[in-house]
Design a protein around this motif. Structure first.
Motif, PDB file in Angstrom:
ATOM      1  N   THR A  99       0.833  -1.202   0.000  1.00 37.75           N
ATOM      2  CA  THR A  99       0.000   0.000   0.000  1.00 37.75           C
ATOM      3  C   THR A  99       0.874   1.262   0.000  1.00 37.75           C
ATOM      4  OG1 THR A  99      -1.306  -1.325   1.523  1.00 37.75           O
ATOM      5  CG2 THR A  99      -2.134   0.843   1.033  1.00 37.75           C
ATOM      6  N   VAL A 100       2.035   1.137   0.659  1.00 39.99           N
ATOM      7  CA  VAL A 100       2.898   2.304   0.795  1.00 39.99           C
ATOM      8  C   VAL A 100       3.427   2.816  -0.556  1.00 39.99           C
ATOM      9  CG1 VAL A 100       5.142   3.012   1.753  1.00 39.99           C
ATOM     10  CG2 VAL A 100       3.496   1.809   3.184  1.00 39.99           C
ATOM     11  N   VAL A 101       3.540   1.924  -1.554  1.00 39.60           N
ATOM     12  CA  VAL A 101       4.080   2.394  -2.850  1.00 39.60           C
ATOM     13  C   VAL A 101       3.151   3.417  -3.519  1.00 39.60           C
ATOM     14  CG1 VAL A 101       5.279   0.204  -3.294  1.00 39.60           C
ATOM     15  CG2 VAL A 101       3.131   0.662  -4.450  1.00 39.60           C
ATOM     16  N   ILE A 102       1.898   3.419  -3.100  1.00 40.59           N
ATOM     17  CA  ILE A 102       0.995   4.387  -3.743  1.00 40.59           C
ATOM     18  C   ILE A 102       1.071   5.773  -3.070  1.00 40.59           C
ATOM     19  CG2 ILE A 102      -0.586   2.598  -4.577  1.00 40.59           C
ATOM     20  CD1 ILE A 102      -2.550   3.321  -2.434  1.00 40.59           C
ATOM     21  N   HIS A 103       1.736   5.836  -1.930  1.00 39.58           N
ATOM     22  CA  HIS A 103       1.750   7.123  -1.215  1.00 39.58           C
ATOM     23  C   HIS A 103       2.269   8.306  -2.044  1.00 39.58           C
ATOM     24  CE1 HIS A 103       1.138   5.595   3.175  1.00 39.58           C
ATOM     25  NE2 HIS A 103       0.171   5.261   2.347  1.00 39.58           N
ATOM     26  N   PRO A 104       3.466   8.194  -2.664  1.00 41.09           N
ATOM     27  CA  PRO A 104       3.954   9.365  -3.407  1.00 41.09           C
ATOM     28  C   PRO A 104       3.099   9.705  -4.638  1.00 41.09           C
ATOM     29  CG  PRO A 104       5.678   7.696  -3.158  1.00 41.09           C
ATOM     30  CD  PRO A 104       4.414   7.066  -2.703  1.00 41.09           C
ATOM     31  N   LEU A 105       2.248   8.740  -5.031  1.00 39.44           N
ATOM     32  CA  LEU A 105       1.371   8.985  -6.181  1.00 39.44           C
ATOM     33  C   LEU A 105       0.093   9.689  -5.770  1.00 39.44           C
ATOM     34  CD1 LEU A 105       1.336   5.703  -8.264  1.00 39.44           C
ATOM     35  CD2 LEU A 105       1.881   7.974  -9.102  1.00 39.44           C
ATOM     36  N   THR A 106      -0.192   9.622  -4.477  1.00 36.72           N
ATOM     37  CA  THR A 106      -1.495  10.111  -4.023  1.00 36.72           C
ATOM     38  C   THR A 106      -1.363  11.376  -3.184  1.00 36.72           C
ATOM     39  OG1 THR A 106      -1.303   8.472  -2.260  1.00 36.72           O
ATOM     40  CG2 THR A 106      -2.743   7.915  -4.094  1.00 36.72           C
ATOM     41  N   ASP A 107      -0.240  12.062  -3.308  1.00 37.81           N
ATOM     42  CA  ASP A 107      -0.191  13.411  -2.751  1.00 37.81           C
ATOM     43  C   ASP A 107       0.297  14.321  -3.875  1.00 37.81           C
ATOM     44  OD1 ASP A 107       2.611  13.064  -2.774  1.00 37.81           O
ATOM     45  OD2 ASP A 107       2.597  12.293  -0.725  1.00 37.81           O
ATOM     46  N   ASN A 108       0.644  15.539  -3.550  1.00 41.10           N
ATOM     47  CA  ASN A 108       0.922  16.471  -4.664  1.00 41.10           C
ATOM     48  C   ASN A 108       2.175  16.141  -5.475  1.00 41.10           C
ATOM     49  OD1 ASN A 108       2.649  17.141  -2.707  1.00 41.10           O
ATOM     50  ND2 ASN A 108       1.961  19.255  -2.444  1.00 41.10           N
ATOM     51  N   ARG A 109       2.963  15.136  -4.998  1.00 38.27           N
ATOM     52  CA  ARG A 109       4.143  14.769  -5.791  1.00 38.27           C
ATOM     53  C   ARG A 109       3.739  14.049  -7.081  1.00 38.27           C
ATOM     54  NH1 ARG A 109       7.163  11.348  -1.340  1.00 38.27           N
ATOM     55  NH2 ARG A 109       5.037  11.162  -0.554  1.00 38.27           N
TER      56      ARG A 109
END
Ligand code: ADP
Length: 266
Positions: free
Chosen positions: A115-125
């Motif tokens: 699940t953590v791999v989606i983190h940078p995709l799901t914020d303004n980055r």
């Protein structure tokens, strides 16, 4: 967009809107905000995403999440092809490059580290880090992350971390109102309005006894299965037993209660 993109949905899926979910989704997509669809199983979340992908003319890449889903299953891996090592994009990377809607169905099922791999995709980055290739991929402007989540299954072990859930705009789904659900069951199940409405009445009763032992009520999907059986000439009672009573529980006592509810509608 690629010609003949297999991820494009060519014909309009039947979707009956049940609230303001369509404009909300459109607003989120325009603002490039990730979307979480919350609701019980079989209530229309997947159909809604298919419909929105069609409406927004974006490809849709769906991944059914499970507990053995590794980050590399989403991102991609090196494979051996004719003695050569070639990189093959996973579904998430493909969606990020293509500007697709990436739909992670039942995301709580996935391993926490996945699940953590989606983190940078799901914020303004809006970036995807492909560690194995040493590449950081900026998402296509049309890329949209959508996850589904069933709060009914919530437990300490299976809950979305706050750091994940607080990255999404949430749209809440539930079983449609009886009139709408009857229309859906009649249309999708290919049966008359009267039988559809009897099935929906039965579902309403089953959903009411939920607290007394059933973990989840009868889904719209199961009602459509029952309707399909009736359409094949199966009797109402047998169809409800096979498509509703049996799939919902193994508990004899609850089965008896459900059977009585079916008899009331004969
Ligand atoms: P979920 O993704 O919530 O588990 P689905 O989207 O697969 O559920 O819904 C199950 C079935 O119910 C769909 O295949 C569709 O036939 C029907 N359905 C549910 N809600 C709707 C709706 N609002 N409009 C049209 N069909 C619906």
């Amino acid at each position: 967009m690629l010609p003949n993109n297999p991820y494009m949905i060519d014909s309009e899926p039947f979707y009956l809107n049940t609230g303001d979910e369509i404009p909300m989704f459109e607003a989120a997509a325009a603002a490039r905000l990730p979307v979480m669809l919350k609701g019980p199983t079989g209530c229309g979340k997947t159909r809604f995403v298919e419909y929105m992908a069609y409406r927004l003319k974006r490809p849709l890449i769906t991944v059914a999440c499970h507990e053995d889903l590794f980050a590399s299953d989403l991102i991609g891996r090196y494979l051996l092809k004719n003695d050569e090592t070639v990189w093959v994009d996973g579904p998430l990377t493909r969606a990020v490059r293509m500007g697709a809607i990436c739909y992670l169905d039942e995301v709580v099922e996935a391993r926490k580290d996945t699940t953590v791999v989606i983190h940078p995709l799901t914020d303004n980055r809006r970036v995807l880090s492909i560690d194995k290739k040493g590449e950081v991929l900026c998402a296509h402007p049309d890329f949209l992350m959508v996850i589904s989540y069933n709060p009914g299954y919530q437990s300490v072990l299976k809950d979305l971390k706050q750091s994940t859930r607080q990255r999404f705009v949430a749209l809440t789904f539930n079983y449609p109102e009886p009139k709408e659900e009857s229309r859906i069951v009649a249309t999708e199940g290919g049966i008359d309005a009267d039988t559809a409405s009897r099935l929906v009445t039965l579902a309403g009763k089953i959903r009411n006894i939920r607290e007394h032992g059933l973990t989840e009520g009868a889904s719209t999907r199961l009602l459509i299965y029952a309707a399909n059986l009736v359409g094949q000439g199966v009797t109402f009672k047998a169809a409800c037993t096979a498509a509703l009573l049996q799939p919902l529980t193994d508990d004899d006592r609850i089965q008896e209660t459900l059977s009585d509810l079916i008899d009331d509608l004969l």
